[in-house]
Scaffold this motif. Structure first.
Motif, PDB file in Angstrom:
ATOM      1  N   MET A 132     -24.528 -18.793 -23.707  1.00 27.03           N
ATOM      2  CA  MET A 132     -23.768 -20.005 -23.485  1.00 27.03           C
ATOM      3  C   MET A 132     -24.079 -20.495 -22.073  1.00 27.03           C
ATOM      4  O   MET A 132     -24.072 -19.732 -21.123  1.00 27.03           O
ATOM      5  N   SER A 133     -24.337 -21.778 -21.959  1.00 27.38           N
ATOM      6  CA  SER A 133     -24.721 -22.342 -20.667  1.00 27.38           C
ATOM      7  C   SER A 133     -23.502 -22.545 -19.759  1.00 27.38           C
ATOM      8  O   SER A 133     -22.362 -22.564 -20.224  1.00 27.38           O
ATOM      9  N   MET A 134     -23.776 -22.722 -18.484  1.00 28.00           N
ATOM     10  CA  MET A 134     -22.707 -22.973 -17.520  1.00 28.00           C
ATOM     11  C   MET A 134     -21.993 -24.273 -17.854  1.00 28.00           C
ATOM     12  O   MET A 134     -20.762 -24.369 -17.732  1.00 28.00           O
ATOM     13  N   TRP A 135     -22.742 -25.266 -18.276  1.00 29.31           N
ATOM     14  CA  TRP A 135     -22.166 -26.560 -18.645  1.00 29.31           C
ATOM     15  C   TRP A 135     -21.154 -26.389 -19.791  1.00 29.31           C
ATOM     16  O   TRP A 135     -20.074 -26.959 -19.771  1.00 29.31           O
ATOM     17  N   GLU A 136     -21.510 -25.589 -20.792  1.00 30.13           N
ATOM     18  CA  GLU A 136     -20.596 -25.343 -21.904  1.00 30.13           C
ATOM     19  C   GLU A 136     -19.352 -24.591 -21.447  1.00 30.13           C
ATOM     20  O   GLU A 136     -18.241 -24.894 -21.892  1.00 30.13           O
ATOM     21  N   LEU A 137     -19.546 -23.621 -20.549  1.00 25.18           N
ATOM     22  CA  LEU A 137     -18.383 -22.894 -20.027  1.00 25.18           C
ATOM     23  C   LEU A 137     -17.441 -23.808 -19.242  1.00 25.18           C
ATOM     24  O   LEU A 137     -16.219 -23.700 -19.349  1.00 25.18           O
ATOM     25  N   VAL A 138     -18.020 -24.725 -18.472  1.00 28.74           N
ATOM     26  CA  VAL A 138     -17.192 -25.679 -17.730  1.00 28.74           C
ATOM     27  C   VAL A 138     -16.431 -26.578 -18.704  1.00 28.74           C
ATOM     28  O   VAL A 138     -15.235 -26.831 -18.518  1.00 28.74           O
ATOM     29  N   LEU A 139     -17.110 -27.048 -19.750  1.00 26.86           N
ATOM     30  CA  LEU A 139     -16.431 -27.885 -20.752  1.00 26.86           C
ATOM     31  C   LEU A 139     -15.304 -27.121 -21.441  1.00 26.86           C
ATOM     32  O   LEU A 139     -14.215 -27.671 -21.671  1.00 26.86           O
ATOM     33  N   ILE A 140     -15.536 -25.860 -21.761  1.00 26.76           N
ATOM     34  CA  ILE A 140     -14.490 -25.038 -22.375  1.00 26.76           C
ATOM     35  C   ILE A 140     -13.327 -24.875 -21.401  1.00 26.76           C
ATOM     36  O   ILE A 140     -12.157 -25.011 -21.773  1.00 26.76           O
ATOM     37  N   ALA A 141     -13.636 -24.583 -20.138  1.00 23.45           N
ATOM     38  CA  ALA A 141     -12.580 -24.402 -19.135  1.00 23.45           C
ATOM     39  C   ALA A 141     -11.736 -25.662 -18.992  1.00 23.45           C
ATOM     40  O   ALA A 141     -10.500 -25.599 -18.946  1.00 23.45           O
ATOM     41  N   MET A 201      -6.712 -17.195 -16.937  1.00 24.93           N
ATOM     42  CA  MET A 201      -7.767 -16.230 -16.630  1.00 24.93           C
ATOM     43  C   MET A 201      -7.559 -14.926 -17.402  1.00 24.93           C
ATOM     44  O   MET A 201      -8.518 -14.330 -17.897  1.00 24.93           O
ATOM     45  N   ALA A 202      -6.315 -14.479 -17.507  1.00 25.27           N
ATOM     46  CA  ALA A 202      -6.026 -13.189 -18.139  1.00 25.27           C
ATOM     47  C   ALA A 202      -6.218 -13.217 -19.656  1.00 25.27           C
ATOM     48  O   ALA A 202      -6.713 -12.249 -20.242  1.00 25.27           O
ATOM     49  N   MET A 203      -5.855 -14.305 -20.287  1.00 26.12           N
ATOM     50  CA  MET A 203      -5.898 -14.347 -21.759  1.00 26.12           C
ATOM     51  C   MET A 203      -7.303 -14.195 -22.340  1.00 26.12           C
ATOM     52  O   MET A 203      -7.473 -13.469 -23.324  1.00 26.12           O
ATOM     53  N   PRO A 204      -8.336 -14.837 -21.787  1.00 29.54           N
ATOM     54  CA  PRO A 204      -9.674 -14.593 -22.351  1.00 29.54           C
ATOM     55  C   PRO A 204     -10.117 -13.137 -22.190  1.00 29.54           C
ATOM     56  O   PRO A 204     -10.813 -12.605 -23.057  1.00 29.54           O
ATOM     57  N   LEU A 205      -9.693 -12.496 -21.111  1.00 29.71           N
ATOM     58  CA  LEU A 205     -10.033 -11.086 -20.918  1.00 29.71           C
ATOM     59  C   LEU A 205      -9.385 -10.222 -21.994  1.00 29.71           C
ATOM     60  O   LEU A 205     -10.014  -9.324 -22.557  1.00 29.71           O
ATOM     61  N   ILE A 206      -8.120 -10.514 -22.301  1.00 32.70           N
ATOM     62  CA  ILE A 206      -7.418  -9.774 -23.354  1.00 32.70           C
ATOM     63  C   ILE A 206      -8.087 -10.039 -24.703  1.00 32.70           C
ATOM     64  O   ILE A 206      -8.344  -9.105 -25.473  1.00 32.70           O
ATOM     65  N   GLY A 207      -8.377 -11.307 -24.986  1.00 32.65           N
ATOM     66  CA  GLY A 207      -9.039 -11.654 -26.246  1.00 32.65           C
ATOM     67  C   GLY A 207     -10.407 -10.999 -26.367  1.00 32.65           C
ATOM     68  O   GLY A 207     -10.775 -10.501 -27.439  1.00 32.65           O
ATOM     69  N   TRP A 208     -11.163 -10.989 -25.264  1.00 30.30           N
ATOM     70  CA  TRP A 208     -12.484 -10.364 -25.274  1.00 30.30           C
ATOM     71  C   TRP A 208     -12.372  -8.871 -25.557  1.00 30.30           C
ATOM     72  O   TRP A 208     -13.140  -8.315 -26.342  1.00 30.30           O
ATOM     73  N   PHE A 209     -11.399  -8.216 -24.928  1.00 34.74           N
ATOM     74  CA  PHE A 209     -11.220  -6.777 -25.128  1.00 34.74           C
ATOM     75  C   PHE A 209     -10.930  -6.471 -26.602  1.00 34.74           C
ATOM     76  O   PHE A 209     -11.517  -5.569 -27.180  1.00 34.74           O
ATOM     77  N   VAL A 236     -17.920 -12.261 -19.364  1.00 33.21           N
ATOM     78  CA  VAL A 236     -16.505 -12.552 -19.583  1.00 33.21           C
ATOM     79  C   VAL A 236     -15.721 -12.640 -18.277  1.00 33.21           C
ATOM     80  O   VAL A 236     -14.790 -13.442 -18.158  1.00 33.21           O
ATOM     81  N   TRP A 237     -16.092 -11.860 -17.273  1.00 32.09           N
ATOM     82  CA  TRP A 237     -15.379 -11.910 -15.988  1.00 32.09           C
ATOM     83  C   TRP A 237     -15.639 -13.231 -15.277  1.00 32.09           C
ATOM     84  O   TRP A 237     -14.715 -13.852 -14.747  1.00 32.09           O
ATOM     85  N   GLY A 238     -16.888 -13.669 -15.282  1.00 33.67           N
ATOM     86  CA  GLY A 238     -17.210 -14.948 -14.663  1.00 33.67           C
ATOM     87  C   GLY A 238     -16.600 -16.111 -15.420  1.00 33.67           C
ATOM     88  O   GLY A 238     -16.036 -17.039 -14.824  1.00 33.67           O
ATOM     89  N   ALA A 239     -16.690 -16.064 -16.755  1.00 36.27           N
ATOM     90  CA  ALA A 239     -16.127 -17.144 -17.574  1.00 36.27           C
ATOM     91  C   ALA A 239     -14.612 -17.210 -17.419  1.00 36.27           C
ATOM     92  O   ALA A 239     -14.040 -18.298 -17.270  1.00 36.27           O
TER      93      ALA A 239
END
Length: 189
Positions: free
Chosen positions: A1-10, A48-56, A133-136
């Motif tokens: 996934m590109s940085m641009w896509e991550l920014v759009l998701i954020a 920030m915390a929720m994507p980490l929980i979801g990823w885990f 996942v940490w950066g995202a």
């Protein structure tokens, strides 16, 4: 996934926090200066915390569902996008209600939790993709904080200007990204 896509998701994930910040921002008085920063901060922490929980959670399931993970990603993103669009219409209908009561820390935490649930689902999708996942998650949290902070300070003025369309835009972006992941996996694009 590109940085641009991550920014759009954020940015898309931050739209519901932004909408709440705009709506609640004009409720703060001069004595609530800590809450003017505290609410966006809590939104950022939860986002920030929720994507980490979801990823885990998702990482525990990757081997079992690897052959159809692209459908899960598409389904989750489409569901979240449609839900954001639907919620924007509900918010427009409820706009006439008195939304300006004393904003407590308990309410801020509940709002932070509620506005970050979609980030939990995004974290699930990250488990099936090649994403740091940490950066995202950090990016999602920082973007949510900044956008929420702007929302608090723009308050009533921006609420009149956008009129609930910010969540519609965020929902459309999530649906398009989900569709792109699905089409790429099917080697159509």
């Amino acid at each position: 996934m590109s940085m641009w896509e991550l920014v759009l998701i954020a940015v898309s994930l931050a739209m519901d926090a932004f909408a709440v910040s705009v709506a609640k921002g004009h409720c703060f008085t001069g004595q609530d200066s800590v809450k003017k920063i505290g609410m966006p901060f809590m939104f950022g922490v939860f986002q920030m915390a929720m994507p980490l929980i979801g990823w885990f959670v998702g990482a525990q399931l990757t081997d079992m569902i690897n052959s159809y993970d692209h459908w899960i990603i598409f389904g989750l993103l489409a569901y979240l996008g449609i839900n954001m669009i639907r919620n924007s219409k509900k918010a427009a209908e409820e706009e006439n209600e008195d939304f300006c009561e004393l904003v407590s820390w308990r309410e801020i935490i509940m709002l932070a939790f509620a506005t970050s649930l979609d980030a939990l689902a995004i974290g699930l999708t990250f488990a099936f993709m090649d994403v740091n996942v940490w950066g995202a998650s950090s990016l999602i949290g920082v973007v949510a904080f900044i956008i929420s902070l702007v929302g608090v300070f723009l308050g009533q003025r921006l609420k009149r200007f956008l009129g609930g369309r910010e969540e519609v835009l965020g929902g459309i972006v999530l649906i398009v990204i989900g569709l792109k992941v699905l089409l790429q996996h099917m080697q159509i694009i």
